[in-house]
Design a protein around this motif. Structure first.
Motif, PDB file in Angstrom:
ATOM      1  N   PHE A 113       1.037  -1.312  -0.044  1.00  0.00           N
ATOM      2  CA  PHE A 113       0.310   0.146   0.180  1.00  0.00           C
ATOM      3  C   PHE A 113       0.991   1.542   0.060  1.00  0.00           C
ATOM      4  N   THR A 114       2.000   0.456   0.804  1.00  0.00           N
ATOM      5  CA  THR A 114       2.847   2.908   0.707  1.00  0.00           C
ATOM      6  C   THR A 114       3.576   2.440  -0.905  1.00  0.00           C
ATOM      7  N   ALA A 115       4.568   1.375  -1.238  1.00  0.00           N
ATOM      8  CA  ALA A 115       4.515   1.672  -2.464  1.00  0.00           C
ATOM      9  C   ALA A 115       3.239   1.691  -3.414  1.00  0.00           C
ATOM     10  N   GLN A 116       2.670   1.497  -3.328  1.00  0.00           N
ATOM     11  CA  GLN A 116       1.113   1.856  -4.315  1.00  0.00           C
ATOM     12  C   GLN A 116       0.723   3.642  -4.294  1.00  0.00           C
ATOM     13  N   ASP A 117       0.566   4.169  -2.885  1.00  0.00           N
ATOM     14  CA  ASP A 117       0.326   5.411  -2.483  1.00  0.00           C
ATOM     15  C   ASP A 117       1.528   6.229  -3.727  1.00  0.00           C
ATOM     16  N   TRP A 118       2.963   5.715  -3.748  1.00  0.00           N
ATOM     17  CA  TRP A 118       4.465   5.981  -3.610  1.00  0.00           C
ATOM     18  C   TRP A 118       3.522   6.008  -5.881  1.00  0.00           C
ATOM     19  N   LEU A 119       3.455   5.228  -6.125  1.00  0.00           N
ATOM     20  CA  LEU A 119       3.315   4.534  -7.250  1.00  0.00           C
ATOM     21  C   LEU A 119       2.135   5.443  -8.100  1.00  0.00           C
ATOM     22  N   VAL A 120       1.140   5.862  -7.261  1.00  0.00           N
ATOM     23  CA  VAL A 120      -0.328   6.361  -7.594  1.00  0.00           C
ATOM     24  C   VAL A 120       0.494   7.850  -8.268  1.00  0.00           C
ATOM     25  N   LEU A 121       1.447   8.511  -7.122  1.00  0.00           N
ATOM     26  CA  LEU A 121       1.621   9.803  -6.619  1.00  0.00           C
ATOM     27  C   LEU A 121       2.313  10.287  -8.383  1.00  0.00           C
TER      28      LEU A 121
ATOM     29  N   LEU B  83      -1.603   4.385 -14.914  1.00  0.00           N
ATOM     30  CA  LEU B  83      -2.199   4.428 -14.055  1.00  0.00           C
ATOM     31  C   LEU B  83      -3.693   3.725 -13.789  1.00  0.00           C
ATOM     32  N   TRP B  84      -4.541   3.613 -14.802  1.00  0.00           N
ATOM     33  CA  TRP B  84      -5.545   2.848 -14.606  1.00  0.00           C
ATOM     34  C   TRP B  84      -5.345   1.607 -14.845  1.00  0.00           C
ATOM     35  N   HIS B  85      -4.033   0.146 -14.757  1.00  0.00           N
ATOM     36  CA  HIS B  85      -3.543  -0.644 -14.138  1.00  0.00           C
ATOM     37  C   HIS B  85      -3.681  -0.804 -12.575  1.00  0.00           C
ATOM     38  N   VAL B  86      -3.522   0.558 -11.963  1.00  0.00           N
ATOM     39  CA  VAL B  86      -3.431   0.703 -10.218  1.00  0.00           C
ATOM     40  C   VAL B  86      -4.761   0.823  -9.662  1.00  0.00           C
ATOM     41  N   PHE B  87      -6.269   1.231 -10.810  1.00  0.00           N
ATOM     42  CA  PHE B  87      -7.348   0.903 -10.256  1.00  0.00           C
ATOM     43  C   PHE B  87      -7.918  -0.382 -10.147  1.00  0.00           C
ATOM     44  N   LEU B  88      -7.666  -0.504 -12.087  1.00  0.00           N
ATOM     45  CA  LEU B  88      -7.793  -2.394 -11.889  1.00  0.00           C
ATOM     46  C   LEU B  88      -7.456  -2.802 -10.819  1.00  0.00           C
ATOM     47  N   PHE B  89      -6.212  -2.864 -10.864  1.00  0.00           N
ATOM     48  CA  PHE B  89      -5.766  -4.206  -9.543  1.00  0.00           C
ATOM     49  C   PHE B  89      -6.518  -4.108  -8.400  1.00  0.00           C
ATOM     50  N   ALA B  90      -6.529  -2.385  -7.744  1.00  0.00           N
ATOM     51  CA  ALA B  90      -6.889  -1.919  -6.805  1.00  0.00           C
ATOM     52  C   ALA B  90      -8.440  -2.510  -6.509  1.00  0.00           C
ATOM     53  N   SER B  91      -9.244  -2.556  -7.585  1.00  0.00           N
ATOM     54  CA  SER B  91     -10.835  -3.053  -7.637  1.00  0.00           C
ATOM     55  C   SER B  91     -10.805  -4.625  -6.963  1.00  0.00           C
ATOM     56  N   LEU B  92      -9.872  -5.356  -8.035  1.00  0.00           N
ATOM     57  CA  LEU B  92      -9.948  -7.011  -7.500  1.00  0.00           C
ATOM     58  C   LEU B  92      -9.492  -7.140  -6.031  1.00  0.00           C
ATOM     59  N   LEU B  93      -8.073  -6.757  -5.655  1.00  0.00           N
ATOM     60  CA  LEU B  93      -7.505  -7.008  -4.073  1.00  0.00           C
ATOM     61  C   LEU B  93      -9.288  -6.602  -3.735  1.00  0.00           C
TER      62      LEU B  93
ATOM     63  N   LEU C  21       2.472   9.074 -10.769  1.00  0.00           N
ATOM     64  CA  LEU C  21       1.787   9.032 -12.139  1.00  0.00           C
ATOM     65  C   LEU C  21       0.722   8.925 -12.437  1.00  0.00           C
ATOM     66  N   SER C  22       0.314  10.119 -11.319  1.00  0.00           N
ATOM     67  CA  SER C  22      -0.438  11.666 -11.308  1.00  0.00           C
ATOM     68  C   SER C  22      -0.308  13.165 -11.311  1.00  0.00           C
TER      69      SER C  22
ATOM     70  N   PRO D 129      -3.424  14.503  -5.350  1.00  0.00           N
ATOM     71  CA  PRO D 129      -4.786  13.353  -3.802  1.00  0.00           C
ATOM     72  C   PRO D 129      -6.285  12.795  -4.464  1.00  0.00           C
ATOM     73  N   GLY D 130      -6.777  13.590  -5.526  1.00  0.00           N
ATOM     74  CA  GLY D 130      -7.735  13.242  -5.718  1.00  0.00           C
ATOM     75  C   GLY D 130      -7.512  11.678  -6.590  1.00  0.00           C
ATOM     76  N   ALA D 131      -6.263  11.003  -6.895  1.00  0.00           N
ATOM     77  CA  ALA D 131      -6.193   9.978  -8.136  1.00  0.00           C
ATOM     78  C   ALA D 131      -5.912   8.950  -6.385  1.00  0.00           C
ATOM     79  N   LEU D 132      -5.440   9.421  -5.558  1.00  0.00           N
ATOM     80  CA  LEU D 132      -4.980   8.435  -4.405  1.00  0.00           C
ATOM     81  C   LEU D 132      -6.101   8.256  -3.799  1.00  0.00           C
ATOM     82  N   GLY D 133      -7.169   9.209  -3.463  1.00  0.00           N
ATOM     83  CA  GLY D 133      -8.638   8.763  -2.826  1.00  0.00           C
ATOM     84  C   GLY D 133      -9.615   8.046  -4.218  1.00  0.00           C
ATOM     85  N   ILE D 134      -9.739   8.253  -5.423  1.00  0.00           N
ATOM     86  CA  ILE D 134     -10.200   7.260  -6.075  1.00  0.00           C
ATOM     87  C   ILE D 134      -9.346   5.678  -5.763  1.00  0.00           C
TER      88      ILE D 134
END
Length: 451
Positions: free
Chosen positions: A35-43, A109-119, A45-46, A50-55
């Motif tokens: 999750f920590t690495a994912q937050d860093w990755l999202v920031l 970024l959309w890959h992160v969104f997809l796998f966040a949903s699957l997890l 990529l975006s 903060p809105g991307a983190l919220g999504i």
């Protein structure tokens, strides 16, 4: 010291619970690294949005909103241990695929969104089943201690995971961190397989579909004011107040300009306090009173407001320690009050409702926190959430006083303060739990439990 340790960790003397805790600790260290690495990755990529983190956070918890009540029905009807093996296997496979994608360098970024949903789907099934499964691992008098140690395990991982992720991000980059984190995700599968099913405290008869209807579980809670109040309070606090995965990551990088090595330290400070709160409740032997829950909610709200006004990184870290303490002390006291007061036949469905309002509302709260931080600044999204939780706690207190007939008395003199005047007996006698028996009578007579 031996007496204190034996009291604090007494549930670990039970073999099945020891296996459960070990598997959870290993997995959760990896999850928090991820999750920590994912937050860093999202920031990255975006462009620090903060809105991307919220999504992302919303997508992780949206399946909880949609599937949790159904998972509670499954927990009341089928073998919880087998359900947990399946859910953890699905989580591990999904996490490994995500890590390979990140490590290959092709992630967008959309890959992160997809796998966040699957997890999130795997977690939506696993969480309520795991919450209700703890009661099958230990006898009833040990349940508060077992739940407290489960919270301590979670927060130990929340301390170590982000700190390890910060070091690993600085040394290895994002891809290897994901690979390490996902390698740890398979631990609970082996733990559940190694358990002795005959030592589990559960009924040998399996209820039918008609006996595990979701509507019956909801009606059961609605008729029980002592269950309804903590669940309603945690709905408000969970939705608005517990959005630290969104706010702390953005606060660290955007407002305090933290680098990879210190990026997870705010989360670690929160978790240090939370671990203290979990251990503070580990000595609890009976159902906590309603005013313990309400007092913890008020204290948490006050400290969250203070964090929102922190002028720098160090002050924020210091304030997050008591914030974390009261956050988990509140969540744990509410959890104990619900779990210790319900009938075991409804445990899966009631705990699913608890998880739904506590975690399932996160998509709403995370989206609001991300949007607010984007438009009005991240610090204000924290203190506004604290004010909301303060109002919710006061409203719950007023509701309890009016319903019970209790009152608060203000007194002056040399020691001014508030005194609670009880007009009703302690609600601990409302426990609705039949005699708890292991699935197969074990050899040692010490495991016999009175209702």
């Amino acid at each position: 010291m031996r007496a204190v340790l034996s009291t604090t960790f007494r549930s670990l003397q039970v073999r099945n619970y020891r296996l459960f805790s070990t598997g959870q600790l290993v997995k959760l260290v990896g999850v928090w690294m991820m999750f920590t690495a994912q937050d860093w990755l999202v920031l990255n990529l975006s462009n620090n949005s903060p809105g991307a983190l919220g999504i992302v956070t919303a997508l992780q918890f949206l399946p909880v909103l949609l599937l949790t009540l159904w998972a509670g029905k499954l927990a009341d009807r089928f073998d919880k241990r087998k359900l947990l093996i399946s859910a953890n296997a699905a989580f591990a496979v999904t996490a490994i695929l995500f890590a390979i994608l990140v490590a290959s360098g092709v992630v967008v970024l959309w890959h992160v969104f997809l796998f966040a949903s699957l997890l999130g789907v795997a977690n939506a099934i696993e969480t309520p089943v795991r919450q209700s499964f703890v009661s099958e691992l230990v006898e009833l008098p040990l349940l508060p201690n077992a739940l407290a140690l489960s919270a301590a395990t979670f927060n130990t991982a929340r301390i170590g995971g982000p700190a390890l992720a910060g070091v690993a991000l600085a040394l290895l980059d994002t891809g290897p961190v994901f690979l390490i984190a996902t390698a740890l995700a398979v631990a609970p599968i082996f733990s559940y397989l190694a358990m002795r099913p005959q030592d589990l405290y559960r009924s040998m008869t399996r209820p039918s579909a008609d006996d595990t209807r979701i509507a019956d579980g909801l009606r059961y809670v609605w008729k029980r004011h002592d269950l309804l109040l903590p669940i309603a309070l945690m709905a408000a606090v969970g939705m608005i107040g517990f959005n630290f995965p969104v706010t702390l990551a953005a606060l660290a990088k955007i407002n305090f300009h933290a680098g990879p090595s210190s990026f997870g330290l705010l989360t670690t400070a929160l978790a240090v306090g939370a671990l203290g709160g979990a251990l503070a409740g580990s000595g609890r032997r009976s159902r906590p009173g309603v005013y313990v829950v309400l007092g913890a909610a008020l204290a948490f709200a006050v400290f969250e407001v203070a964090v929102g006004f922190a002028p720098n990184f160090i002050v924020a870290m210091i304030l997050l320690v008591p914030t974390g303490f009261f956050s988990i002390y509140l969540a744990q006291a509410a959890n104990h009050r619900v779990q210790m007061g319900l009938h075991s036949a409804y445990r899966g469905r009631v705990m699913a409702l608890y998880v739904l309002v506590f975690l399932g509302t996160t998509p709403i709260g995370a989206s609001l926190a991300g949007w607010w931080g984007e438009h009005f600044g991240v610090p204000s999204s924290i203190w506004v959430a604290g004010v909301f939780c303060l109002v919710a706690a006061v409203a719950a207190l007023v509701w309890q006083l009016r319903t019970s007939g209790d009152r608060l008395s203000l007194h002056g003199g040399s020691r001014p303060g508030l005194t609670l005047v009880r007009t009703t007996p302690d609600e601990n006698e409302e426990i609705d739990e039949p005699e708890q028996q292991p699935a197969q009578a074990p050899v040692e007579p010490a495991r016999t439990v009175a209702a």
